[in-house]
Design a protein around this motif. Structure first.
Motif, mmCIF file in Angstrom:
data_model
loop_
_atom_site.group_PDB
_atom_site.id
_atom_site.type_symbol
_atom_site.label_atom_id
_atom_site.label_comp_id
_atom_site.label_asym_id
_atom_site.label_seq_id
_atom_site.Cartn_x
_atom_site.Cartn_y
_atom_site.Cartn_z
ATOM 1 N N VAL A 44 -0.993 -5.080 11.241
ATOM 2 C CA VAL A 44 -2.400 -5.314 10.914
ATOM 3 C C VAL A 44 -2.477 -5.735 9.450
ATOM 4 N N VAL A 45 -3.426 -6.594 9.133
ATOM 5 C CA VAL A 45 -3.564 -7.108 7.774
ATOM 6 C C VAL A 45 -4.692 -6.365 7.067
ATOM 7 N N TRP B 98 -3.674 3.207 -2.985
ATOM 8 C CA TRP B 98 -2.356 2.679 -2.651
ATOM 9 C C TRP B 98 -2.336 1.155 -2.589
ATOM 10 N N TRP B 99 -3.467 0.528 -2.180
ATOM 11 C CA TRP B 99 -3.472 -0.920 -1.962
ATOM 12 C C TRP B 99 -3.247 -1.676 -3.270
ATOM 13 N N ALA B 100 -3.654 -1.094 -4.394
ATOM 14 C CA ALA B 100 -3.406 -1.744 -5.675
ATOM 15 C C ALA B 100 -1.912 -1.859 -5.957
ATOM 16 N N GLU B 101 -1.114 -0.947 -5.399
ATOM 17 C CA GLU B 101 0.344 -0.994 -5.558
ATOM 18 C C GLU B 101 0.997 -1.911 -4.527
ATOM 19 N N ALA B 102 0.390 -2.016 -3.347
ATOM 20 C CA ALA B 102 1.027 -2.731 -2.240
ATOM 21 C C ALA B 102 0.710 -4.222 -2.211
ATOM 22 N N TYR B 103 -0.485 -4.578 -2.620
ATOM 23 C CA TYR B 103 -0.948 -5.961 -2.477
ATOM 24 C C TYR B 103 -0.133 -6.898 -3.365
ATOM 25 N N ALA C 196 4.466 -10.310 6.697
ATOM 26 C CA ALA C 196 4.594 -9.898 5.297
ATOM 27 C C ALA C 196 4.001 -8.520 5.101
ATOM 28 N N SER C 197 2.922 -8.226 5.812
ATOM 29 C CA SER C 197 2.296 -6.910 5.729
ATOM 30 C C SER C 197 3.275 -5.821 6.179
#
Length: 854
Positions: A614-615, A623-628, A686-687
């Motif tokens: 899932v995107v 966490w998304w600030a680290e993963a994106y 990529a996700s």
């Protein structure tokens, strides 16, 4: 005329060939081993769903015929043997290689305390993210073979079951759970006797039964006050999770913290590391100090000893997430207890002091003062927590105080869909043993695009089936007409074509902004209503029963979902639990998350979604600030804390609409002559590739071991290396705090002065600073030169630090500290000079919170 209906449960006899089904039903390994769960579902799928996926209940109600036929069914017996073989191999596996040399199962043990655990829907003692995170922590500890026990409360009613009525009002329904229905057994001591412990509440003792839940290699011990020995009010103490008033909460936290320590002692378990997961269990610090005081130690020395091997994780930057008790309530419950610590209750209360709530007792403040290792749950949250709790270390810059971070992770085997597991089993070797290997997971890019898309579509179809079934039951119960019900579910059938599905599943708290998507309803209607590019949005989540603004969000979404332009396209699902979460995070196409920055401490639902292809479309918080990284989803840049909230919401909603309209929807539906979108598949791959190995619970627990558990164990050993060390350290700290206000730094004449100094490269600048030590020893004060760059906004960017050495004693007890400063680069240089206390037994160099600057 009324008639009484009696209930009789006729239990089948398990055939000898299937006798170990009962063993499998008693180990929560089934919560992540789908092969085990499949054994029950295959016997009777309808009953399995009706029993809430509860193996113990299922085995008591399944028909004798189904069991007898399965015992003669070769296909079933082969499946049974494979599941048993996998289970036995798992249970025989020793400590994983990643832990060898770091933790010794013969001598080390982590004791983990948390108020809730979300392991599986069959053990409903969780409410949301904190509990799911704690459950995943336990599962990963089991997978790794970490010596680990967990402690919590056995809630007989758990958290509430959410019912949404025909007006969109949330109804909280509490359903009691029979103990025989739960995957627990009485915890036994070394003599084989059930363990009971007692805690003292004002004017009475409360008895607690200890239950054991087996979670693979580890045990979860749960305390239960529902005993005949207790008064009715005390029996109800462990009925509900997060129920009752502040006094109820204090009583529960006494049971968890103090009773939990006593339970481990009664079980004969000696922890070498203690982990307090959120402040609810902070009273365990006081209980462990009481034990030391009872053996003759002074309280401050006992606190040093206890704090040395204790880890505290804070989970929320939202004030309401921190338990604070008023002084009168605290004094009533802890006056007698304080005497056992050799303190007045007023002195004890100071350990829970926070300036924002002066006069109250803050459990987070207690946890920070009573531990030496502290962390937030993402990089951003670690920074936010450092600022929020800076009062503990008042002189130390927030970015340097002892709060660090360990970013959360999720348990892959629990939340990775079975369809992905099956594919990995066929295509990849030892993928379960490579969960933290980022390079290994590049193999996902080799999965053929059409196969990847096909599997994703299969998962979406399964989700639509579940959602359709749940919505029909939900709205029929609420009295919806059949014609309207058909309109509501019209896009959930397989024959209605391919729709892009967005998912939003989390607690309905206002800062999570569930209704941000509805800032411009007309624009949203246009985006969702294109017949050539249909889009569905699914919402699920609970609001706390006392959170009226959160419940208003649910009512608002319900109302919008029934408007003509949105009916069938906006779907609101009730009673979000682990079972629904597994389907939702694996079946949607896009995961939405739009919290107010920086209030999303971490967030884990998006991790679960990403590892299923899932995107994510999320605000760059948690966490998304680290993963994106720009290739694995979409990020909304937050406007920060300085903007007007209404302006911020409008702007971020506009950014969300723009991304949906110009990037997300076109990318999904641009098939380029294929039956699928190649560019969408590339982003989904990529996700998975970038997120699965970095944000799983195995990586998280290994980080805890390396950065917190190991150092905490070693710190306790240092404190205990010499008799009297704890007392010596406590006395030294007291001496420092008394003397530090009189410590001053003055530049020695002719060394550090105003204006710019000129220096040729390779030459040294003689720095000499006279320090008035005010009775402290020179070797207990570090004087440090910080080299860096002064930014235009006043920010100092550190490049290097150098320590000055004591050089000469001066009259009055002052000491000159000296450094030959020889910069390694040319150009304009900036430096600052500061001093802080030093002791070889400190766990963190700024632990005292004392610092002064030149």
């Amino acid at each position: 005329m009324t008639h009484t209906t009696f209930t009789l449960e006729v239990q089948p006899r398990i055939p000898a060939r299937l006798r170990r089904l009962e063993e499998l039903a008693g180990d929560l390994v089934y919560s992540w081993d789908r092969r085990v769960r499949a054994l029950f579902a295959r016997l009777d799928g309808g009953l399995w769903r009706a029993c809430g996926h509860n193996p113990k209940v299922f085995l008591r109600r399944v028909s004798q015929q189904a069991l007898d036929e399965a015992a003669q069914d070769r296909g079933y017996l082969e499946e049974y043997s494979r599941a048993l073989s996998g289970y036995d191999i798992y249970m025989q596996t020793a400590v994983r290689s990643e832990l060898v040399g770091r933790f010794d199962p013969q001598t080390d043990l982590v004791a983990y305390f948390c108020a809730e655990y979300g392991l599986h829907e069959s053990l409903p003692i969780y409410s949301g993210g904190l509990g799911i995170l704690a459950g995943d922590h336990c599962k990963a500890a089991s997978d790794l073979g970490l010596p680990f026990v967990a402690v919590g409360l056995l809630y007989r009613q758990g958290y509430f079951t959410q019912v949404i009525d025909g007006r969109g009002q949330q109804q909280a329904v509490y359903r009691p759970h029979l103990i025989e229905d739960l995957p627990v057994t009485p915890a036994l001591n070394g003599d084989g006797e059930p363990v009971r412990v007692t805690v003292q509440l004002p004017g009475r003792d409360v008895s607690l039964q200890v239950w054991r839940a087996k979670v693979g290699h580890i045990d979860l011990y749960l305390l239960d006050s529902d005993l005949p020995d207790n008064a009715a009010a005390d029996r109800a103490l462990t009925y509900q999770l997060y129920g009752g008033d502040r006094e109820w909460r204090m009583q529960q936290e006494i049971v968890l913290g103090i009773g939990g320590v006593r339970a481990l002692r009664a079980l004969g378990l000696r922890a070498t590391v203690w982990h307090i997961n959120e402040g609810h269990a902070a009273f365990q610090i006081l209980e462990r100090c009481r034990e030391q005081v009872a053996e003759g130690e002074n309280f401050v020395a006992a606190l040093e000893r206890v704090a040395a091997n204790t880890v505290f994780t804070t989970h929320t930057p939202v004030a309401a997430g921190h338990d604070i008790f008023d002084a009168g309530l605290f004094d009533r419950y802890f006056t007698d207890y304080a005497r056992g610590l050799g303190l007045s209750v007023e002195a004890l209360r100071t350990y829970g002091y926070s300036p924002q709530n002066a006069g109250s007792f803050n459990m987070t403040a207690m946890a920070l003062r009573g531990t030496r290792f502290h962390n937030g749950v993402s990089q951003i949250h670690g920074q936010v927590a450092s600022r929020m709790e800076q009062y503990i270390w008042p002189d130390v810059p927030a970015e340097e105080n002892p709060i660090t971070h360990v970013t959360n992770g999720v348990h892959a085997s629990t939340f990775l869909a079975q369809e992905w597991s099956n594919l990995f089993d066929v295509r990849f070797s030892d993928w379960r043993g490579s969960l933290t290997d980022c390079e290994y997971w590049e193999c996902l890019r080799d999965v053929p695009d059409h196969r990847f898309w096909s599997l994703r579509q299969e998962l979406k179809t399964l989700l639509l089936q579940v959602v359709r079934r749940r919505l029909i039951a939900q709205h029929r119960r609420a009295g919806m007409a059949e014609a309207q019900l058909r309109r509501l579910t019209r896009y959930l059938r397989e024959d209605t074509g391919d729709a892009l599905v967005l998912g939003f599943g989390r607690r309905f708290a206002t800062y999570k902004r569930a209704t941000l998507l509805f800032q411009d309803p007309e624009r949203l209607a246009r985006l969702l209503g294109d017949p050539q590019r249909p889009v569905l949005v699914m919402f699920a989540g609970k609001a706390h029963p006392n959170d009226q603004p959160g419940q208003e969000l649910i009512r608002r979404i319900h109302e919008l979902s029934l408007r003509p332009e949105f009916i069938g396209r906006i779907l609101l699902l009730e009673n979000y639990d682990v079972a629904l979460a597994r389907r939702l995070v694996s079946g949607v196409d896009v995961w939405l998350n739009n919290p107010v920055y920086p209030l999303e401490a971490s967030g884990t639902s998006g991790m679960k979604a990403a590892m299923n292809g899932v995107v994510n479309l999320s605000v760059l918080d948690g966490w998304w600030a680290e993963a994106y990284d720009g290739s694995n989803g979409w990020g909304i840049v937050p406007h920060g804390e300085d903007f007007d909230p209404a302006f911020r919401d409008r702007q971020e909603a506009s950014d969300l609409y723009d991304l949906l309209e110009h990037q997300v929807i076109p990318l999904y539906f641009d098939r380029g002559g294929h039956s699928y979108s190649p560019d969408w598949v590339a982003m989904a791959k990529a996700s998975m590739t970038t997120i699965l190995p970095r944000f799983n619970a195995e990586r998280m627990v290994l980080d805890y071991v390396q950065r917190l558990y190991g150092p905490a164990r070693d710190q306790r050993r240092r404190i205990e290396s010499e008799p009297g060390s704890a007392m010596a350290l406590a006395e030294w700290k007291q001496h420092v705090h008394e003397r530090w206000p009189g410590v001053t730094l003055v530049p020695a004449t002719g060394t550090v002065g105003e204006g710019r100094r000129l220096l040729a490269f390779g030459d040294a600048l003689e720095l000499r600073v006279d320090v008035a030590l005010n009775g402290l020893q020179a070797d207990h004060v570090v004087v440090e030169c910080l080299l860096g760059e002064q930014q235009e906004d006043g920010t100092f960017v550190l490049r290097d630090s150098l320590t000055l050495t004591p050089d000469a004693n001066l009259p009055g007890g002052a000491v000159t500290y000296r450094l030959a400063l020889r910069p390694g680069v040319t150009g304009l240089q900036h430096f600052r000079i500061r001093a802080y206390p030093y002791h070889p037994l400190l766990a963190h160099r700024f632990e005292t919170g004392c610092m002064t600057w030149l």
